[in-house]
Scaffold this active site. Structure first.
Site, PDB file in Angstrom:
ATOM      1  N   ASP A  10       0.735  -1.172   0.030  1.00  0.00           N
ATOM      2  CA  ASP A  10      -0.184   0.096   0.036  1.00  0.00           C
ATOM      3  C   ASP A  10       0.810   1.286   0.000  1.00  0.00           C
ATOM      4  O   ASP A  10       0.647   2.159  -0.651  1.00  0.00           O
ATOM      5  CB  ASP A  10      -0.776   0.124   1.155  1.00  0.00           C
ATOM      6  CG  ASP A  10      -2.025  -0.971   1.122  1.00  0.00           C
ATOM      7  OD1 ASP A  10      -2.274  -1.388  -0.087  1.00  0.00           O
ATOM      8  OD2 ASP A  10      -2.359  -1.386   2.264  1.00  0.00           O
ATOM      9  N   ARG A  90       1.066   3.660  17.046  1.00  0.00           N
ATOM     10  CA  ARG A  90       0.417   4.643  16.068  1.00  0.00           C
ATOM     11  C   ARG A  90       0.888   6.278  16.622  1.00  0.00           C
ATOM     12  O   ARG A  90       1.526   6.875  15.692  1.00  0.00           O
ATOM     13  CB  ARG A  90      -0.698   4.616  15.876  1.00  0.00           C
ATOM     14  CG  ARG A  90      -0.991   3.175  14.956  1.00  0.00           C
ATOM     15  CD  ARG A  90      -0.448   3.297  13.691  1.00  0.00           C
ATOM     16  NE  ARG A  90      -0.566   1.882  12.844  1.00  0.00           N
ATOM     17  CZ  ARG A  90       0.136   0.902  12.932  1.00  0.00           C
ATOM     18  NH1 ARG A  90       1.367   1.009  13.377  1.00  0.00           N
ATOM     19  NH2 ARG A  90       0.005   0.032  12.228  1.00  0.00           N
ATOM     20  N   ASP A 119      -6.623   2.243  12.572  1.00  0.00           N
ATOM     21  CA  ASP A 119      -5.520   2.900  12.465  1.00  0.00           C
ATOM     22  C   ASP A 119      -5.553   4.259  12.025  1.00  0.00           C
ATOM     23  O   ASP A 119      -4.851   5.241  11.957  1.00  0.00           O
ATOM     24  CB  ASP A 119      -4.387   1.883  11.713  1.00  0.00           C
ATOM     25  CG  ASP A 119      -3.674   0.769  12.722  1.00  0.00           C
ATOM     26  OD1 ASP A 119      -3.811   1.055  13.684  1.00  0.00           O
ATOM     27  OD2 ASP A 119      -3.105  -0.055  12.002  1.00  0.00           O
ATOM     28  N   SER A 169      -2.232 -10.179   7.029  1.00  0.00           N
ATOM     29  CA  SER A 169      -1.631  -8.787   7.269  1.00  0.00           C
ATOM     30  C   SER A 169      -1.185  -8.674   8.559  1.00  0.00           C
ATOM     31  O   SER A 169      -1.682  -8.804   9.553  1.00  0.00           O
ATOM     32  CB  SER A 169      -2.729  -7.710   7.312  1.00  0.00           C
ATOM     33  OG  SER A 169      -2.313  -6.838   7.561  1.00  0.00           O
TER      34      SER A 169
HETATM   35  N1  ARG Z   1      -6.816  -4.734  15.805  1.00  0.00           N
HETATM   36  C1  ARG Z   1      -5.612  -4.212  16.127  1.00  0.00           C
HETATM   37  C2  ARG Z   1      -5.520  -2.879  16.227  1.00  0.00           C
HETATM   38  O1  ARG Z   1      -6.499  -2.209  15.768  1.00  0.00           O
HETATM   39  C3  ARG Z   1      -4.545  -4.533  15.126  1.00  0.00           C
HETATM   40  C4  ARG Z   1      -4.174  -3.886  13.851  1.00  0.00           C
HETATM   41  C5  ARG Z   1      -3.186  -4.266  13.194  1.00  0.00           C
HETATM   42  N2  ARG Z   1      -3.083  -3.655  11.959  1.00  0.00           N
HETATM   43  C6  ARG Z   1      -2.444  -3.997  10.817  1.00  0.00           C
HETATM   44  N3  ARG Z   1      -2.429  -3.239  10.026  1.00  0.00           N
HETATM   45  N4  ARG Z   1      -2.504  -5.410  10.475  1.00  0.00           N
HETATM   46  O2  ARG Z   1      -4.910  -2.420  16.934  1.00  0.00           O
END
Ligand code: ARG
Length: 394
Positions: A10, A90, A119, A169
């Site tokens: 991405d 983040r 995110d 992922s």
């Molecule tokens: N569900 C988790 C969160 O919202 C993990 C997110 C993982 N992100 C990813 N880009 N694979 O914090």
């Protein structure tokens, strides 16, 4: 424009897409928060895709000391299960991207999040809090391409892209490995073995338990088996020892902040061990009122804020301040037994512990008299019994 660059498909496509669609000079920033990554290769990829400049920023120490440390103080487990690795990293990534944007005189920042995830919220809110004048652009929310179309987009422009057909992922840092999509999207299915990287399957873990003694000072881990270590080293060591014993696999049905549930799988051996040990030490030193207030109110409220993208919310720091007042007493050690996937506390001590063997002993020592016990019980039960008598006319 400064792009938070992971090196994945991405964000690699985004470099070119932002240049083409915004006429932007794109500067990429990759933040090292402890993910296992070939950063030289990530940099080459950024330049091959058209980055004007690239920065790799080592933020491991800051991630441990400013983010993981707070997570330990607050026993941060979202919905009792997710140690918040991705959510914690983040705001730090955003801070680094904003710093780079200031250095470069950029007028916008960009990130690779999609419109279905948490995110994007963490990224956008933190950016708006730190730098309200910068525009925030999320190409993957705009371009309307699926993965195949992204690969095709890159191929036509001669941009080398990584792993087009990844099974999962993955988002990884010092604290947590988050595993999403592909086979784990089936909530009824046990996560396949190839989803895991940090942990040995519990059934293949050593037949003998491993013991670790974790020393805490003011609520923070400061030693392992008597050896003083800094926090990043403690986390790394516990990930290794815990992982070898099959500790830290988490299977979670998660309430996303964007309105739907998802099935998430995590590996986080150090987090599981440290939370277990830290909560145990708190039980030894805090009053029952402090303990309930912290575990039932402060801790879960903090975890919710961080999960929900509100690192910038003033209450987050206010909760920490309340916790810090109690954490002064969380000094001591906790012994944890790691065995085939479980991490059990089997011993602890603290100079501030309020457990007294002399008082607790059934066989000897202090005993209230029958009269004292009756008097206490009579007054203790008075509210309950008075209400019952009123209500039932007895
Ligand atoms: N569900 C988790 C969160 O919202 C993990 C997110 C993982 N992100 C990813 N880009 N694979 O914090």
């Amino acid at each position: 424009m400064v792009l938070a660059y992971s090196g994945g498909l991405d964000t690699t496509v985004a470099i070119r897409w932002l240049a083409e669609n915004f006429g932007a000079e794109v500067i990429t920033v990759t933040v090292d928060v402890g993910q296992e990554e070939d950063f030289a290769e990530v940099e080459r990829r950024a330049y091959a895709a058209g980055a004007a400049r690239h920065y790799t920023i080592d933020a491991k120490k800051e991630f441990a000391e400013e983010y993981i440390a707070r997570a330990v103080l607050m026993n941060a487990m979202y919905e009792g299960k997710y140690p918040l690795g991705t959510a914690l990293a983040r705001p730090l990534i955003v801070a680094k991207v904003v710093e780079a944007a200031r250095r470069e005189g950029a007028d916008a920042i960009a990130h690779g999040s999609t419109s279905k995830g948490n995110d994007q919220v963490r990224f956008d809110v933190t950016a708006m809090a730190l730098a309200p004048d910068l525009k925030v652009i999320a190409p993957a929310r705009i371009w309307g391409m699926n993965r195949e179309q992204e690969v095709e987009y890159a191929r036509r422009r001669g941009i080398p892209v990584p792993e087009a057909h990844k099974k999962y992922s993955i988002d990884e840092n010092l604290w947590t490995r988050s595993i999403e999509s592909g086979p784990v999207d089936d909530q009824a299915l046990e996560p396949p073995e190839d989803a895991f990287k940090w942990t040995t399957p519990p059934e293949k873990a050593p037949a003998q338990p491993t013991y670790v003694e974790i020393g805490f000072t003011g609520g923070l881990p400061t030693s392992i088996n008597g050896e003083r270590l800094d926090l990043p080293s403690i986390v790394k060591a516990l990930n290794a020892i815990g992982g070898a014993n099959g500790v830290g696999r988490i299977d979670h049905i998660e309430s996303r902040l964007v309105g739907f549930k998802s099935r998430e799988v995590y590996e986080a051996p150090a987090a599981v061990i440290l939370y277990e040990a830290h909560r145990d030490l708190e039980k030894l030193v805090l009053t029952p009122r402090e303990l309930r207030f912290k575990h039932n109110v402060l801790d879960p409220t903090w975890a919710d804020l961080v999960y929900q993208g509100l690192w910038a919310e003033p209450l987050r720091e206010e909760l920490e301040a309340a916790a810090r007042g109690m954490e002064k007493w969380a000094t001591g050690w906790v012994k944890v037994k790691l065995y085939k996937g479980s991490a059990q506390v089997v011993g602890r001590d603290s100079p501030y512990g309020t457990y007294s063997r002399e008082i607790a002993d059934y066989a000897a020592g202090w005993y209230p008299s029958d009269e004292e016990a009756r008097g206490f019980i009579e007054m203790w039960s008075l509210h309950t019994l008075t209400a019952l008598r009123k209500r039932k006319n007895i």
